[in-house]
Design a protein around this motif. Structure first.
Motif, PDB file in Angstrom:
ATOM      1  N   LEU A  70      20.481  20.124   0.465  1.00 14.24           N
ATOM      2  CA  LEU A  70      21.845  19.657   0.231  1.00 14.24           C
ATOM      3  C   LEU A  70      22.244  18.526   1.166  1.00 14.24           C
ATOM      4  N   ASN A  71      21.601  18.482   2.348  1.00 16.93           N
ATOM      5  CA  ASN A  71      22.024  17.454   3.308  1.00 16.93           C
ATOM      6  C   ASN A  71      20.880  16.580   3.797  1.00 16.93           C
ATOM      7  N   ALA A  72      19.730  16.588   3.093  1.00 16.22           N
ATOM      8  CA  ALA A  72      18.619  15.717   3.459  1.00 16.22           C
ATOM      9  C   ALA A  72      18.602  14.501   2.540  1.00 16.22           C
ATOM     10  N   PRO A  73      18.239  13.341   3.070  1.00 18.10           N
ATOM     11  CA  PRO A  73      18.251  12.132   2.236  1.00 18.10           C
ATOM     12  C   PRO A  73      17.152  12.115   1.181  1.00 18.10           C
ATOM     13  N   ALA A  74      16.117  12.910   1.364  1.00 19.63           N
ATOM     14  CA  ALA A  74      15.008  12.924   0.404  1.00 19.63           C
ATOM     15  C   ALA A  74      14.462  14.344   0.283  1.00 19.63           C
ATOM     16  N   PRO A  75      13.783  14.654  -0.795  1.00 20.37           N
ATOM     17  CA  PRO A  75      13.187  15.993  -0.941  1.00 20.37           C
ATOM     18  C   PRO A  75      12.198  16.295   0.182  1.00 20.37           C
ATOM     19  N   VAL A  76      12.051  17.571   0.503  1.00 18.95           N
ATOM     20  CA  VAL A  76      11.096  18.013   1.515  1.00 18.95           C
ATOM     21  C   VAL A  76      10.113  18.982   0.865  1.00 18.95           C
ATOM     22  N   GLU A  77       9.004  19.231   1.530  1.00 22.25           N
ATOM     23  CA  GLU A  77       8.016  20.150   0.998  1.00 22.25           C
ATOM     24  C   GLU A  77       8.320  21.575   1.453  1.00 22.25           C
ATOM     25  N   ILE A  78       8.243  22.510   0.534  1.00 22.76           N
ATOM     26  CA  ILE A  78       8.446  23.922   0.849  1.00 22.76           C
ATOM     27  C   ILE A  78       7.245  24.723   0.334  1.00 22.76           C
ATOM     28  N   ALA A  79       6.979  25.855   0.972  1.00 23.98           N
ATOM     29  CA  ALA A  79       5.840  26.689   0.602  1.00 23.98           C
ATOM     30  C   ALA A  79       6.092  27.386  -0.733  1.00 23.98           C
ATOM     31  N   SER A  80       5.029  27.559  -1.506  1.00 25.59           N
ATOM     32  CA  SER A  80       5.111  28.257  -2.791  1.00 25.59           C
ATOM     33  C   SER A  80       4.768  29.731  -2.605  1.00 25.59           C
ATOM     34  N   GLU A  81       5.533  30.596  -3.251  1.00 26.69           N
ATOM     35  CA  GLU A  81       5.207  32.012  -3.308  1.00 26.69           C
ATOM     36  C   GLU A  81       4.530  32.296  -4.644  1.00 26.69           C
ATOM     37  N   HIS A  82       3.380  32.932  -4.563  1.00 25.75           N
ATOM     38  CA  HIS A  82       2.602  33.272  -5.757  1.00 25.75           C
ATOM     39  C   HIS A  82       2.511  34.792  -5.847  1.00 25.75           C
ATOM     40  N   GLU A  83       2.418  35.324  -7.051  1.00 27.05           N
ATOM     41  CA  GLU A  83       2.310  36.767  -7.239  1.00 27.05           C
ATOM     42  C   GLU A  83       0.995  37.106  -7.935  1.00 27.05           C
TER      43      GLU A  83
END
Length: 241
Positions: free
Chosen positions: A21-34
């Motif tokens: 919401l407050n970053a100028p560009a997208p960031v990388e986040i970890a994926s959860e897999h099942e």
């Protein structure tokens, strides 16, 4: 042991970009897999994990939860398309009931653990991108055999143990260096795997120390400021440096 891994078909990436919401560009986040684990055609566990090294995860989990001890105990591991299901067939049914195998203390050098800690800071590719996963090194002497990452600290250990099992590495000669804390359930995984030393940058719990003393596992904390604490030495003695 036969391994059939079809998970590359449709397997999601380990990280994805998301907008803050407050970053100028997208960031990388970890994926959860099942992934669902089946042992001898029976549902055993629903796993939430990072979508990589899934055969190692299944193999290591069998060892650290007492289902198997060696490669010969597992007839096959099959990872389905998309990595949604792991089917394991045991060679002769579950391993005989035993909390953990006999562990013989092994000599170790502080320099080995410091090297692992230093590489942990610079060689965790997924953590450096997402800051949301745990890591675990499998080491043998001054050699670091593999580094495994996962959203779950238990899974990271299972993947490292699974790597050792699949590669037929003698776990009695190895150690684990984990980013997670060392409570009893984590120490129990090392003990069931027959690994004589577990180290971390964090402290153990009282029950973790008690279990390590009973099992003969050496527990070591290496703090970022260079201070080393040896909680157990594999011979039922607590030491502090």
């Amino acid at each position: 042991m036969r391994i059939v891994d079809c998970s590359e078909t449709g397997l999601p990436p380990c990280a994805m970009r998301a907008a803050s919401l407050n970053a100028p560009a997208p960031v990388e986040i970890a994926s959860e897999h099942e992934m669902d684990l089946y042992i001898d055609d029976r549902f055993a566990l629903h796993m939430v994990c990072t979508p990589e090294h899934l055969a190692e995860l299944a193999a290591g989990h069998l060892v650290t939860e007492g289902w198997a001890r060696q490669r010969e105990d597992i007839r096959s591991i099959e990872i389905g398309a998309g990595g949604l299901r792991a089917d394991v067939t045991l060679a002769n049914g579950p391993a005989a009931p035993q909390e953990f195998p006999a562990i013989t203390p092994q000599p170790w050098e502080e320099s080995w653990l410091r090297r692992a800690a230093e590489r942990m800071r610079g060689e965790e590719p997924l953590y450096s991108r997402t800051h949301a996963v745990h890591g675990c090194y499998l080491g043998r002497g001054d050699e670091l055999l593999c580094c495994r990452e996962d959203v779950g600290r238990h899974n990271a250990i299972d993947k490292a143990v699974g790597y050792a099992l699949i590669q037929s590495i003698d776990r009695a000669e190895c150690y684990l260096f984990t980013t997670g804390r060392m409570p009893a359930d984590m120490v129990l995984k090392a003990a069931r795997a027959g690994i004589p030393l577990m180290a971390s940058k964090t402290y153990p719990t009282n029950e973790g120390i008690a279990l390590a003393e009973r099992a003969g596992v050496t527990l070591v904390t290496l703090r970022p400021n260079g201070f080393l604490l040896v909680w157990t030495d594999g011979t039922e003695r607590k030491e502090h440096k």
